[in-house]
Design an enzyme around this catalytic site. Structure first.
Site, PDB file in Angstrom:
ATOM      1  CE  LYS A  43     -11.008  -6.823   8.245  1.00 24.26           C
ATOM      2  NZ  LYS A  43     -12.203  -6.308   7.563  1.00 24.26           N
ATOM      3  CG  ASP A 100     -10.056 -17.579  11.968  1.00 21.02           C
ATOM      4  OD1 ASP A 100      -9.122 -18.166  11.382  1.00 21.02           O
ATOM      5  OD2 ASP A 100     -10.779 -16.751  11.385  1.00 21.02           O
ATOM      6  CG  ASP A 103     -11.224 -24.571   4.816  1.00 20.44           C
ATOM      7  OD1 ASP A 103     -12.046 -25.403   5.210  1.00 20.44           O
ATOM      8  OD2 ASP A 103     -11.256 -24.088   3.666  1.00 20.44           O
ATOM      9  CE  LYS A 131     -14.841 -25.435   8.061  1.00 20.10           C
ATOM     10  NZ  LYS A 131     -15.206 -24.660   6.850  1.00 20.10           N
ATOM     11  CB  VAL A 153     -18.483 -22.410  11.571  1.00 24.18           C
ATOM     12  CG1 VAL A 153     -18.999 -23.838  11.659  1.00 24.18           C
ATOM     13  CG2 VAL A 153     -16.959 -22.402  11.465  1.00 24.18           C
ATOM     14  NE  ARG A 165     -14.753  -9.992  10.387  1.00 23.96           N
ATOM     15  CZ  ARG A 165     -13.943 -10.858   9.785  1.00 23.96           C
ATOM     16  NH1 ARG A 165     -13.577 -11.960  10.405  1.00 23.96           N
ATOM     17  NH2 ARG A 165     -13.498 -10.627   8.561  1.00 23.96           N
TER      18      ARG A 165
HETATM   19  P1  IMP Z   1      -7.204 -21.987   4.542  1.00 23.57           P
HETATM   20  O1  IMP Z   1      -6.075 -21.274   3.901  1.00 23.57           O
HETATM   21  O2  IMP Z   1      -8.059 -22.697   3.525  1.00 23.57           O
HETATM   22  O3  IMP Z   1      -6.809 -22.904   5.668  1.00 23.57           O
HETATM   23  O4  IMP Z   1      -8.172 -20.879   5.057  1.00 23.57           O
HETATM   24  C1  IMP Z   1      -8.129 -20.391   6.321  1.00 23.57           C
HETATM   25  C2  IMP Z   1      -8.973 -19.146   6.397  1.00 23.57           C
HETATM   26  O5  IMP Z   1     -10.189 -19.281   5.651  1.00 23.57           O
HETATM   27  C3  IMP Z   1      -9.399 -18.916   7.822  1.00 23.57           C
HETATM   28  O6  IMP Z   1      -8.442 -18.151   8.532  1.00 23.57           O
HETATM   29  C4  IMP Z   1     -10.714 -18.197   7.640  1.00 23.57           C
HETATM   30  O7  IMP Z   1     -10.491 -16.822   7.459  1.00 23.57           O
HETATM   31  C5  IMP Z   1     -11.284 -18.767   6.361  1.00 23.57           C
HETATM   32  N1  IMP Z   1     -12.239 -19.856   6.628  1.00 23.57           N
HETATM   33  C6  IMP Z   1     -12.093 -21.163   6.371  1.00 23.57           C
HETATM   34  N2  IMP Z   1     -13.161 -21.871   6.751  1.00 23.57           N
HETATM   35  C7  IMP Z   1     -14.026 -20.982   7.286  1.00 23.57           C
HETATM   36  C8  IMP Z   1     -15.337 -21.098   7.888  1.00 23.57           C
HETATM   37  O8  IMP Z   1     -15.949 -22.181   8.025  1.00 23.57           O
HETATM   38  N3  IMP Z   1     -15.876 -19.935   8.324  1.00 23.57           N
HETATM   39  C9  IMP Z   1     -15.275 -18.730   8.213  1.00 23.57           C
HETATM   40  N4  IMP Z   1     -14.051 -18.573   7.673  1.00 23.57           N
HETATM   41  C10 IMP Z   1     -13.442 -19.684   7.211  1.00 23.57           C
HETATM   42 MG    MG Z   2      -8.679 -16.095   8.966  1.00 23.77          MG
END
Ligand code: IMP
Ligand code: MG
Length: 175
Positions: A43, A100, A103, A131, A153, A165
């Protein structure tokens, strides 16, 4: 649930607005003469999508996917589940994934491979936030709004346990 408060504003609404306009202009130039399908990852990317699509001047369609990764609230586990798939076929379409934040990169890596198997004409990624320090897999966005440090964040669509949100600014969450 632990009680968390917003510690400070990292990116205010004016900085976000300016960046989204830049991204929209760049994307419009790159896709001049084409049609574009924006694939929004639910979302968190909803607010970004709503602003970005209005900053893009080529014709766009939108579609939505919801994915979830198992694991703790603030960590991605790498096991990705599709909760809601696209409504439409992406066969032969120019597609842009709208995220969005990247990470670990695990969610996006899975999503990219999954969508590429459906034979789009092209597939790129736009993320508002990145990040890079946190990356566990080799994936990079084609368009990125801001690189940010390793801090959690919220706001502008981003949540902690479904909260925050609706904040207009992107804020760092404290204890
Ligand atoms: P990844 O698979 O670790 O890259 O995670 C990505 C998802 O984790 C993003 O689409 C967000 O939903 C969530 N996420 C990662 N870091 C943050 C943050 O700092 N704030 C809020 N959601 C985050
Ligand atoms: Mg996400």
């Amino acid at each position: 649930m632990s009680h968390k408060t917003v510690k400070r504003v990292l990116l205010d609404r004016d900085a976000i607005r300016e960046k989204v306009a830049e991204l929209g202009a760049q994307i419009s130039r790159d896709y001049a003469g084409e049609k574009l399908l924006l694939i929004c990852v639910l979302k968190g990317a909803v607010v970004f999508l709503a602003d970005l699509m209005r900053a893009i001047t080529v014709p766009v369609e939108i579609d939505f996917m919801a994915v979830s990764s198992y694991g703790a609230a603030t960590e991605s586990s790498g096991i990705v589940r599709i909760l809601k798939d696209l409504d439409c076929s992406i066969d032969n379409k120019h597609c842009l994934i709208v995220e969005d934040i990247i990470d670990s990169g695990l969610t996006l890596k899975y999503l990219k491979e999954n969508l590429l198997a459906r034979k789009p004409a092209s597939l790129r990624i736009v993320t508002l936030l990145d990040k890079p320090e946190r990356r566990q897999v080799d994936i990079a966005p084609d368009y990125c709004g801001f690189q940010i440090p390793d801090e959690f964040v919220v706001g502008y669509g981003l949540d902690f346990s479904e909260q925050y949100r609706s904040l207009p600014d992107i804020c760092v969450l404290g204890e």
